[in-house]
Design a protein around this motif. Sequence first.
Motif, PDB file in Angstrom:
ATOM      1  N   PRO A  86     110.326 -32.519 -70.286  1.00 48.14           N
ATOM      2  CA  PRO A  86     110.593 -31.269 -71.015  1.00 48.14           C
ATOM      3  C   PRO A  86     111.314 -30.231 -70.173  1.00 48.14           C
ATOM      4  CG  PRO A  86     108.247 -31.491 -70.510  1.00 48.14           C
ATOM      5  CD  PRO A  86     108.887 -32.797 -70.186  1.00 48.14           C
ATOM      6  N   VAL A  87     111.081 -30.241 -68.869  1.00 49.14           N
ATOM      7  CA  VAL A  87     111.766 -29.275 -68.005  1.00 49.14           C
ATOM      8  C   VAL A  87     113.260 -29.591 -67.951  1.00 49.14           C
ATOM      9  CG1 VAL A  87     111.845 -28.265 -65.710  1.00 49.14           C
ATOM     10  CG2 VAL A  87     109.654 -28.983 -66.668  1.00 49.14           C
ATOM     11  N   ASN A  88     113.601 -30.862 -67.786  1.00 49.32           N
ATOM     12  CA  ASN A  88     115.014 -31.243 -67.767  1.00 49.32           C
ATOM     13  C   ASN A  88     115.681 -30.986 -69.116  1.00 49.32           C
ATOM     14  OD1 ASN A  88     115.169 -32.046 -65.092  1.00 49.32           O
ATOM     15  ND2 ASN A  88     114.494 -34.131 -65.546  1.00 49.32           N
ATOM     16  N   GLU A 100     115.602 -24.371 -59.674  1.00 51.08           N
ATOM     17  CA  GLU A 100     115.672 -24.146 -61.111  1.00 51.08           C
ATOM     18  C   GLU A 100     114.579 -24.922 -61.844  1.00 51.08           C
ATOM     19  OE1 GLU A 100     117.632 -22.156 -63.011  1.00 51.08           O
ATOM     20  OE2 GLU A 100     118.225 -21.251 -61.119  1.00 51.08           O
ATOM     21  N   TYR A 101     114.307 -26.116 -61.353  1.00 51.72           N
ATOM     22  CA  TYR A 101     113.264 -26.932 -61.963  1.00 51.72           C
ATOM     23  C   TYR A 101     111.902 -26.247 -61.855  1.00 51.72           C
ATOM     24  CZ  TYR A 101     110.592 -31.135 -63.164  1.00 51.72           C
ATOM     25  OH  TYR A 101     109.752 -32.031 -63.775  1.00 51.72           O
ATOM     26  N   GLU A 102     111.577 -25.747 -60.653  1.00 52.16           N
ATOM     27  CA  GLU A 102     110.296 -25.075 -60.463  1.00 52.16           C
ATOM     28  C   GLU A 102     110.220 -23.788 -61.283  1.00 52.16           C
ATOM     29  OE1 GLU A 102     107.666 -26.106 -58.884  1.00 52.16           O
ATOM     30  OE2 GLU A 102     108.626 -27.986 -58.279  1.00 52.16           O
ATOM     31  N   ARG A 103     111.326 -23.067 -61.358  1.00 53.82           N
ATOM     32  CA  ARG A 103     111.331 -21.826 -62.134  1.00 53.82           C
ATOM     33  C   ARG A 103     111.102 -22.099 -63.613  1.00 53.82           C
ATOM     34  NH1 ARG A 103     114.497 -19.432 -65.453  1.00 53.82           N
ATOM     35  NH2 ARG A 103     116.087 -21.041 -65.194  1.00 53.82           N
ATOM     36  N   LYS A 104     111.822 -23.068 -64.142  1.00 52.42           N
ATOM     37  CA  LYS A 104     111.668 -23.398 -65.565  1.00 52.42           C
ATOM     38  C   LYS A 104     110.290 -23.977 -65.842  1.00 52.42           C
ATOM     39  CE  LYS A 104     114.154 -23.001 -68.391  1.00 52.42           C
ATOM     40  NZ  LYS A 104     114.267 -21.961 -69.451  1.00 52.42           N
ATOM     41  N   LYS A 105     109.764 -24.747 -64.914  1.00 52.60           N
ATOM     42  CA  LYS A 105     108.434 -25.327 -65.096  1.00 52.60           C
ATOM     43  C   LYS A 105     107.373 -24.243 -65.193  1.00 52.60           C
ATOM     44  CE  LYS A 105     105.370 -28.876 -63.206  1.00 52.60           C
ATOM     45  NZ  LYS A 105     105.172 -29.879 -62.141  1.00 52.60           N
ATOM     46  N   ARG A 106     107.482 -23.224 -64.354  1.00 55.58           N
ATOM     47  CA  ARG A 106     106.529 -22.112 -64.422  1.00 55.58           C
ATOM     48  C   ARG A 106     106.757 -21.264 -65.672  1.00 55.58           C
ATOM     49  NH1 ARG A 106     103.445 -21.250 -60.071  1.00 55.58           N
ATOM     50  NH2 ARG A 106     103.883 -22.495 -58.210  1.00 55.58           N
TER      51      ARG A 106
END
Length: 371
Positions: free
Chosen positions: A34-36, A54-60
């Motif tokens: 879902p993050v991707n 960006e992955y960590e930011r969107k995940k949070r």
Amino acid sequence: MLNSIFKKLLGGLVSLLLISVLIFLLSKAVPGDPVNLALGVSSESEINMNYQEEYERKKRELKLHLPYFYFSFLPYNFPANLQMQGSLIDIRNKRRSLMEESNLAFPKFHWNGTENQYHNWLFSSSVSLQDGKPVRYKIGRAIVWTLFLVVVSVFFSYSLGILMGLFLSGLSNQKLRSWLEAILIALYAIPVFWMATLLLVFFTTSEYGTWTNIFPSVGLAPIDLGEPWYVRIGKFGAQLILPCFVLVLHNLAFLSMLTKRNLDKNKRLGFVTTSKVFGFGEKEIIFKEVLPLSLIPLITSVSSAIPSAVGGSLVVEIIFNIPGMGRLLYTSIMTYDWPVVFPIVLLIAIITYISFFLADILYRIADPRIR
């Protein structure tokens, strides 16, 4: 009666809670990250230098870094704040090393509170991965058309089906009755998608004659939620006449034959003869005694017809280009928009529970033996 209703209500709420947990677990097992999907990354070639950040930011942002449920079982020496330390790779390495060193025979119970993914999934307003719009907004915009189709089709199907069943049961001309039953069975045997396509081709254009252009052209653009639902239905309700007609025509045969069969069976019961002996008229016996008893199987069918119509309106909505929940569910599955798919599935489960709960109440109203 109130005690029985309370027990069924409590049991239904527990069942819905378990269903919501199951749907949540299924949402974690679907293909695709879902993050991707939210970042719009579909292949390794699209990953840039800042991908990990960006992955960590969107995940949070999506709150996917939180634990799954309100509680969890961790190794005994597992730090409580491990999820807040370092990057994702460091966290995985620390977890692996701690699990190798610790004794897993005595796990530690940890209460996560409301800061978990299940709580946010159930009570917070998630957003679509495709367009970033709130899921509640998309479902609220689509459910208006689906509910209108379901309510209108179920009301007219059962009203006309009961009247047709009464007419067939009281018809003395056996030859005419056989012809009418054969026509109804033939209508029921026609698949819904084929019936809808035929009516769409022949009765919405002037290509086959001006007299065939009876219904308005199909197609409804997604309507903004700024206007009340009755205003939107008043403006665009004409486009829903033909889809409702298709659903009513398909269900009419089954319901009328079911009503007729129950009436014919109940007319042969002993209380009918006893009522005639006491001087009651035939119409009074039919409408006050036989018909209420014959409606019990119809209550069973309507309790399953409503959720089936909500979930099964997919074909009609696609053929007639209606932006309802069925088409929204289909397009969301095709585009892996799981934050939209699973709330719709949960909503269908809630509608199913409400339908069967109301059926239990109607049983007690229709049949004094159950009451």
